[in-house]
Motif scaffolding. Structure first.
Motif, PDB file in Angstrom:
ATOM      1  N   ARG A  17       0.833  -1.199   0.000  1.00  0.00           N
ATOM      2  CA  ARG A  17       0.000   0.000   0.000  1.00  0.00           C
ATOM      3  C   ARG A  17       0.873   1.256   0.000  1.00  0.00           C
ATOM      4  NH1 ARG A  17      -5.254   1.164   1.034  1.00  0.00           N
ATOM      5  NH2 ARG A  17      -5.668  -1.012   1.517  1.00  0.00           N
ATOM      6  N   GLN A  18       1.938   1.238   0.821  1.00  0.00           N
ATOM      7  CA  GLN A  18       2.839   2.384   0.862  1.00  0.00           C
ATOM      8  C   GLN A  18       3.629   2.509  -0.432  1.00  0.00           C
ATOM      9  OE1 GLN A  18       3.150   4.888   2.980  1.00  0.00           O
ATOM     10  NE2 GLN A  18       4.674   5.751   1.590  1.00  0.00           N
ATOM     11  N   ILE A  19       4.017   1.380  -1.030  1.00  0.00           N
ATOM     12  CA  ILE A  19       4.756   1.395  -2.291  1.00  0.00           C
ATOM     13  C   ILE A  19       3.908   2.021  -3.395  1.00  0.00           C
ATOM     14  CG2 ILE A  19       5.747  -0.070  -4.108  1.00  0.00           C
ATOM     15  CD1 ILE A  19       6.577  -2.008  -1.833  1.00  0.00           C
ATOM     16  N   TYR A  20       2.605   1.736  -3.385  1.00  0.00           N
ATOM     17  CA  TYR A  20       1.712   2.337  -4.379  1.00  0.00           C
ATOM     18  C   TYR A  20       1.723   3.854  -4.261  1.00  0.00           C
ATOM     19  CZ  TYR A  20      -2.606   3.903  -6.570  1.00  0.00           C
ATOM     20  OH  TYR A  20      -3.525   4.595  -7.320  1.00  0.00           O
ATOM     21  N   LYS A  21       1.711   4.348  -3.028  1.00  0.00           N
ATOM     22  CA  LYS A  21       1.709   5.796  -2.808  1.00  0.00           C
ATOM     23  C   LYS A  21       3.054   6.414  -3.141  1.00  0.00           C
ATOM     24  CE  LYS A  21      -1.779   5.681   0.877  1.00  0.00           C
ATOM     25  NZ  LYS A  21      -2.021   5.937   2.323  1.00  0.00           N
ATOM     26  N   ASP A  22       4.139   5.764  -2.712  1.00  0.00           N
ATOM     27  CA  ASP A  22       5.488   6.310  -2.905  1.00  0.00           C
ATOM     28  C   ASP A  22       6.499   5.172  -2.792  1.00  0.00           C
ATOM     29  OD1 ASP A  22       7.882   7.620  -2.978  1.00  0.00           O
ATOM     30  OD2 ASP A  22       7.588   8.770  -1.144  1.00  0.00           O
ATOM     31  N   PRO A  23       7.036   4.676  -3.920  1.00  0.00           N
ATOM     32  CA  PRO A  23       7.978   3.558  -3.868  1.00  0.00           C
ATOM     33  C   PRO A  23       9.399   3.954  -3.465  1.00  0.00           C
ATOM     34  CG  PRO A  23       7.664   4.252  -6.132  1.00  0.00           C
ATOM     35  CD  PRO A  23       6.716   5.081  -5.305  1.00  0.00           C
ATOM     36  N   LEU A  24       9.724   5.259  -3.434  1.00  0.00           N
ATOM     37  CA  LEU A  24      11.118   5.659  -3.221  1.00  0.00           C
ATOM     38  C   LEU A  24      11.658   5.291  -1.840  1.00  0.00           C
ATOM     39  CD1 LEU A  24      11.369   9.041  -5.166  1.00  0.00           C
ATOM     40  CD2 LEU A  24      11.811   6.713  -5.933  1.00  0.00           C
ATOM     41  N   PRO A  25      10.904   5.444  -0.745  1.00  0.00           N
ATOM     42  CA  PRO A  25      11.435   4.972   0.543  1.00  0.00           C
ATOM     43  C   PRO A  25      11.727   3.472   0.552  1.00  0.00           C
ATOM     44  CG  PRO A  25       9.621   6.488   0.905  1.00  0.00           C
ATOM     45  CD  PRO A  25       9.648   6.193  -0.568  1.00  0.00           C
ATOM     46  N   PHE A  26      10.889   2.680  -0.129  1.00  0.00           N
ATOM     47  CA  PHE A  26      11.134   1.244  -0.253  1.00  0.00           C
ATOM     48  C   PHE A  26      12.432   0.986  -1.007  1.00  0.00           C
ATOM     49  CE2 PHE A  26      10.670  -2.656  -2.796  1.00  0.00           C
ATOM     50  CZ  PHE A  26      10.473  -3.602  -1.796  1.00  0.00           C
ATOM     51  N   HIS A  27      12.650   1.731  -2.096  1.00  0.00           N
ATOM     52  CA  HIS A  27      13.903   1.591  -2.840  1.00  0.00           C
ATOM     53  C   HIS A  27      15.092   1.896  -1.938  1.00  0.00           C
ATOM     54  CE1 HIS A  27      11.754   2.567  -6.921  1.00  0.00           C
ATOM     55  NE2 HIS A  27      11.291   1.497  -6.339  1.00  0.00           N
ATOM     56  N   ARG A  28      15.039   3.051  -1.244  1.00  0.00           N
ATOM     57  CA  ARG A  28      16.185   3.470  -0.423  1.00  0.00           C
ATOM     58  C   ARG A  28      16.453   2.472   0.703  1.00  0.00           C
ATOM     59  NH1 ARG A  28      17.939   9.438   0.997  1.00  0.00           N
ATOM     60  NH2 ARG A  28      18.500   9.086  -1.181  1.00  0.00           N
ATOM     61  N   GLU A  29      15.404   2.031   1.352  1.00  0.00           N
ATOM     62  CA  GLU A  29      15.563   1.067   2.447  1.00  0.00           C
ATOM     63  C   GLU A  29      16.325  -0.169   1.984  1.00  0.00           C
ATOM     64  OE1 GLU A  29      12.726  -2.062   4.922  1.00  0.00           O
ATOM     65  OE2 GLU A  29      11.829  -0.254   4.035  1.00  0.00           O
ATOM     66  N   ASN A  30      16.004  -0.660   0.793  1.00  0.00           N
ATOM     67  CA  ASN A  30      16.631  -1.896   0.321  1.00  0.00           C
ATOM     68  C   ASN A  30      18.002  -1.663  -0.298  1.00  0.00           C
ATOM     69  OD1 ASN A  30      14.641  -4.177   0.816  1.00  0.00           O
ATOM     70  ND2 ASN A  30      13.327  -2.622  -0.112  1.00  0.00           N
ATOM     71  N   PHE A  31      18.238  -0.501  -0.881  1.00  0.00           N
ATOM     72  CA  PHE A  31      19.600  -0.186  -1.311  1.00  0.00           C
ATOM     73  C   PHE A  31      20.523  -0.077  -0.099  1.00  0.00           C
ATOM     74  CE2 PHE A  31      17.763   1.664  -5.379  1.00  0.00           C
ATOM     75  CZ  PHE A  31      18.339   0.709  -6.201  1.00  0.00           C
TER      76      PHE A  31
END
Length: 444
Positions: A17-31
């Motif tokens: 649900r959060q990725i749909y709204k804004d995927p960039l924090p998910f990207h940064r967390e995993n990088f």
């Protein structure tokens, strides 16, 4: 070969649900967790590799670019809305059309459009209301769409059709976002019994309407003996190597691409740049000082003299790249360093993260236009991709830079900028779009 770490499906689904709204924090967390490359499986049978690694990026986009095609997310999903123009085509079809369209965007040719750009910019900036907070993205979206439209079609009484084309392209983008980020719900959205704005068929009907508008314009131009010197004239006159002309359908595809890529990205950069200058008054004053020192009424001469203004735009695109990600699919098995890129694998390149890597940039989260001065600009060529890279680099990069520099010149010669709020917000759609972009303009 190095094993690429995978984000667990449970973690991905728990954050969907959060990725749909804004995927960039998910990207940064995993990088941060896995390094410069990781992978996810958003649904069974689909694996996507994410990277902000400069070596892999250059390998995919430049060194071995013929082995990488755009994925079905662009060729099929985006393509069904805007056709198969330069943004969505692959292979020989893309190469033929790129070669045909490219001359229309040479700097020498764009010089003939500068006066038209200037007129539209002055007209749109005159609508700004002073001394009250206003949403500048709406202003720049209208401005950029009209610049593209009037550079393409030198026609009178176009405002109503331009407004309709703008509405359709924006609605199509919103529907596409749902398709890309919520693929498991497409069975629901692809139903004709849904209410209009919720369904894919409704949006495809809108695109058919846009195509009909463009076909009408093309038919009218073909019947007109007059030469207008706009981009449509050039595209109608251009021929392939065998002497044939682009079909009307292909021409409409290319025009839709120019509308989507040409207005959306420019509006976004101008909005972010304006907010950044409002939040950084010393840089704002430096741009205004440069504008005051312009030595010639000739617009092309002025553009060459606006060096710090250009640096401001380049730094804006580092912090907020409009095309913040791009993707490719490996055609044949390949190797880059210790990474095996399997045939058929999907690679998503994050320019947003690459432009903010602490090991590549000093003060990566700060607004420092001076980093792009003439002495430093070349050293960033391996890690800075505001318009993409390689043969598929954005064909309209010069057009965009000319337009954006002219907007800043006209805007900052007339107004001082004051921020509203303490932060700059974004909304990642197909492009990185500004959010709640409120600014106060003061007459100078």
């Amino acid at each position: 070969m190095r094993t690429i770490e995978k984000v667990s499906s449970l973690r991905f689904l728990s954050q969907s649900r959060q990725i749909y709204k804004d995927p960039l924090p998910f990207h940064r967390e995993n990088f941060q967790r896995y390094g410069h490359t990781f992978k996810i499986s958003p649904k069974p049978g689909l694996t996507i590799h994410f990277t902000c690694d400069t070596s892999i990026t250059k390998h995919i986009l430049q060194k071995n670019q013929r082995n990488y095609n755009k994925s079905s997310l662009q060729t099929d999903d985006l393509g069904k809305y805007i056709g198969h123009g330069l943004l969505t085509a692959n292979g020989e079809s893309w190469r033929r059309n790129r070669k045909l369209v490219q001359p229309a965007f040479y700097k020498k040719q764009l010089a003939t459009l500068i006066e038209s750009m200037q007129r539209v910019i002055i007209e749109e900036l005159a609508k700004i209301k002073t001394n009250t907070p206003i949403d500048i993205h709406e202003i720049f979206s209208d401005l950029a769409f009209k610049v593209v439209a009037k550079s393409l079609f030198y026609l009178e009484d176009m405002d109503e059709r331009i407004a309709r084309l703008q509405y359709i392209t924006e609605q199509a983008q919103k529907m596409l976002i749902k398709e890309l980020r919520l693929p498991f719900l497409m069975w629901y959205y692809d139903r004709r019994w849904l209410s209009g704005e919720s369904s894919i068929p409704y949006h495809l009907e809108l695109i058919d309407e846009a195509r009909a508008i463009l076909q009408e314009i093309i038919d009218s131009r073909k019947q007109d003996d007059k030469q207008y010197g706009d981009l449509l004239d050039l595209l109608l006159q251009s021929t392939y190597e065998d002497g044939s002309h682009m079909s009307d359908r292909q021409l409409i595809d290319e025009i839709l691409v120019l509308f989507i890529a040409g207005h959306e990205t420019t509006a976004n950069v101008l909005t972010f740049a304006t907010q950044l200058l409002a939040h950084h008054p010393s840089e704002q004053q430096q741009v205004q000082h440069e504008i005051a020192g312009i030595s010639s009424p000739d617009l092309m001469v002025q553009l060459k003299e606006l060096e710090f203004t250009k640096q401001t735009l380049e730094e804006t695109m580092r912090l907020y790249p409009p095309a913040y990600v791009t993707d490719r699919v490996t055609v044949e098995d390949d190797v880059c360093g210790d990474i095996h890129l399997k045939a058929g694998s999907i690679w998503l390149i994050s320019f947003y993260e690459m432009h903010r890597r602490k090991d590549l940039w000093e003060q990566p989260d700060d607004f420092v236009p001076q980093r792009f001065n003439a002495a430093n600009r070349k050293k960033y060529s391996d890690q800075y991709f505001p318009f993409g890279a390689g043969p598929r680099m954005c064909i309209g990069n010069n057009f965009a830079m000319f337009e954006m520099a002219l907007v800043l010149k006209n805007m900052l010669s007339a107004y001082d900028l004051q921020p509203v709020g303490e932060s700059i917000e974004y909304h990642p759609l197909i492009t990185l779009r500004p959010k709640n972009a409120q600014i106060i303009f003061k007459n100078r």
